[in-house]
Design a protein around this motif. Structure first.
Motif: not given
Ligand code: GLN
Length: 232
Positions: A170-178, A220-229
């Protein structure tokens, strides 16, 4: 701070590229959710870490042979692994999903894989799952060591699909990885930090204590948000 750990350095193995859990930032530094978690816990629990970006299967091998003290690599807590490693409390829910090239309109279900080749990571849950349904759907699994080369294989058409963890896809797809996903997620295990069985119990204990602290302080939530939001 538990005095038994003060001043100690633990060698931690991880995957090469498994964004958003571990990857190199623009400056070449290892970053990601796993990296932030282990570094933050080490800081708070008073020990040092030396991170080794080995690749997933290599990290597990290194752990088995005590060349590293622990592994954090988006590593799923599974029954077979629990026989040989000790796991921390779970820190992230995950599971396997299939993805295909964005331009591929032929593969919409596992049934469409008949006679085709798919790819998955050596030693991973994605590989275990793909192999578990390979006979039923009549496809071949080509195992590779790195997510990046798996994705390239799919984009070049040398494999029609990849089985990997859905938060990573999902992360890769959201960054248009093809790539794109066309099937549902498979139920899977949660990620845990691992030490070799019976080894480094104080490190495992410190990880769990540290993880609990990160959760209760909101870090912990802050770390997740940093990468997932909005990961772009
Ligand atoms: N979560 C998967 C596993 O444990 C994949 C981990 C990875 O590729 N880094 O097998």
């Amino acid at each position: 701070i538990p005095s038994s750990l003060a001043g100690k350095t633990f060698v931690i193995g991880t995957d090469t590229t498994f964004a958003p859990f571990e990857f190199r930032d623009a400056g070449g530094e290892l970053t990601g959710i796993d990296m932030d978690i282990i570094r933050e816990i080490a800081k708070k629990q008073g020990f040092a870490v030396e991170i080794k970006s080995l690749g997933f299967n290599a990290a597990l091998q290194a752990l088995s042979s005590n060349q590293v003290d622990g592994v954090i690599a988006g590593m799923s807590i599974t029954e077979p692994r629990k026989q040989i490693y000790d796991f921390s409390d779970p820190y992230f829910e995950s599971g396997v999903q299939m993805a295909v090239a964005k331009s591929n309109s032929d593969i919409k279900a596992y049934e469409d894989l008949r006679g085709k080749t798919v790819t998955a990571k050596t030693g991973s849950e994605g590989e275990t799952f793909a192999k578990s349904i390979a006979d039923k759907y009549g496809f071949t699994v080509k195992s590779l060591d790195q997510s990046a080369t798996m994705y390239e294989l799919v984009k070049s058409g040398n494999a029609v699909a990849v089985f990997d963890d859905y938060p990573v896809l999902a992360y890769g797809i959201s960054q248009n990885n093809g790539l794109k996903s066309v099937t549902e997620k498979e139920k899977g295990g949660s990620y845990g930090f691992a030490v070799n069985k019976g080894q480094n119990p104080e490190l495992l204990q410190a990880f769990n204590t540290g993880l609990g602290d990160l959760k209760s302080t909101g870090k912990y939530q802050e770390i997740l948000d940093k990468y997932l939001k909005d990961p772009t």
